[in-house]
Design a protein around this motif. Structure first.
Motif: not given
Length: 374
Positions: A25-27, A83-85, A91-92
């Protein structure tokens, strides 16, 4: 490139004539910058199998994490490894995916009791650097024969293969939770309190120090949580107050997502040490003016320091050379991440094994080349 099937993904990798930057997801923009064509798994979505009674979920790698969690919650279940965000911290933008979680072995505060993401991964399907589709494991525990590629792929950051599907063990959501908190503890005192709580018979599922507060979590049936919290207060955690239910959950969500560091300038390090060494490490790094968060009973230290010169890399790793442990540069400028080894340098024998594995699974060296170092 955004393939929508495993076959399309395999064809894209086989046809690649240069480096590929693998993204979910590019995060989680962590690691040395990778130059190459972007190949994302975001098009590989959907649930292949979900059997709540068997505590088993099989899902495509590009499926958004929030969709997975919503599906499980509807059946009173969850991903136990929490799982974390990382979007606020890094800053993604984008959407976290379950494949990204497994590829990075993203594991939150509950790891101290439940285990890491890799401990709940039963099987994987992935495409290697030659475009071959491989699978390992299955849909039940203890179903691995031969080489355990499941554990190998979990935490490989897309450098050995691109996951297309993961099989996971899930667990029930507990009836309630409570957190015992005590403010204004020194790091040494906090670690001692965490060790005492974790060494008790009361099944602690979180032990951390954040924002000047020591936090001890218990989860389960309401009466059991009330009994265990009271026993801890009367025993090894005298003077601790109790925070219950949703308020407790918010505290651990902030820790999981490192909310205290979000929006603040500076580099962020993730350091694994013996719990008793964490406070000493922070004290020895005093010249860097670090801001610290302790998790996993003190064995995981998050540090925020100025993103200047090498972002403290030499000093941190020199200290770890005699303490033991490892440090990962989770957040820094692209220039710093290009100049400083983001992942902890491996001892020569282990580095040779890592190179051998990459040569086996990605002989052309096209999957996230350089992301994890040489």
């Amino acid at each position: 490139m955004t393939p929508t099937t495993e076959t399309e993904l395999a064809e894209a990798i086989a046809a690649a004539n240069g480096p590929l930057r693998i993204r979910g997801g590019g995060t989680r923009d962590i690691g040395a910058p990778v130059d190459g064509a972007t190949l994302t798994t975001a098009g590989l979505t959907g649930v292949t199998l979900y059997e709540p009674g068997a505590l088993t979920l099989v899902v495509q790698a590009g499926t958004p994490l929030d969709e997975v969690e919503a599906l499980l919650a509807a059946e009173g279940q969850r991903l136990a490894f929490e799982p974390g965000d990382m979007r606020a911290l890094l800053g993604t933008e984008g959407t976290p995916t379950i494949g990204g979680v497994i590829a990075t072995n993203a594991s939150g505060p509950r790891r101290i009791q439940a285990g890491a993401a890799r401990d709940f991964c039963l099987g994987v399907r992935f495409v290697d650097g030659q475009g071959q589709v491989l699978k390992n494991g299955g849909r039940v525990m203890k179903n691995v024969t031969g080489y355990d590629l499941v554990k190998l792929m979990t935490g490989s950051w897309g450098t050995l293969g691109v996951m297309t599907e993961v099989s996971l063990k899930v667990l029930a959501i507990p009836e309630t939770e409570a957190t015992l908190v005590c403010a204004d503890k020194s790091a040494e005192t906090a670690v001692a309190s965490m060790a005492a709580a974790l060494g008790s018979p009361f099944d602690v599922t979180g032990a951390a120090m954040m924002n000047g507060q020591t936090m001890i979590r218990v989860e389960g049936l309401e009466q059991s949580v009330a009994y265990r919290a009271k026993a801890l207060q009367d025993g090894v955690l005298q003077g601790f107050d109790i925070v219950e239910g949703a308020a407790s959950a918010r505290m651990w969500a902030d820790l999981r997502d490192l909310t205290p560091f979000a929006g603040k300038e500076g580099a962020v390090w993730r350091i694994s040490v013996k719990p008793s060494d964490g406070p000493a490490l922070v004290r020895e790094l005093g010249a860097l003016s670090p801001e610290a968060i302790f998790d996993w009973g003190g064995g995981l230290v998050w540090l925020r320091i100025a993103d200047e010169e090498d972002a403290g890399a030499q000093m941190i790793r020199n200290d770890l050379s005699h303490m033991g442990g490892h440090a990962t540069l989770v957040r820094a400028s692209a220039a710093t991440r290009a100049a400083v080894p983001v992942f902890h340098p491996e001892p020569a024998p282990l580095a040779a094994l890592s190179r051998g594995l990459r040569a086996k699974f990605d002989p052309r060296g096209i999957l996230n080349p350089g992301l994890m170092g040489a």
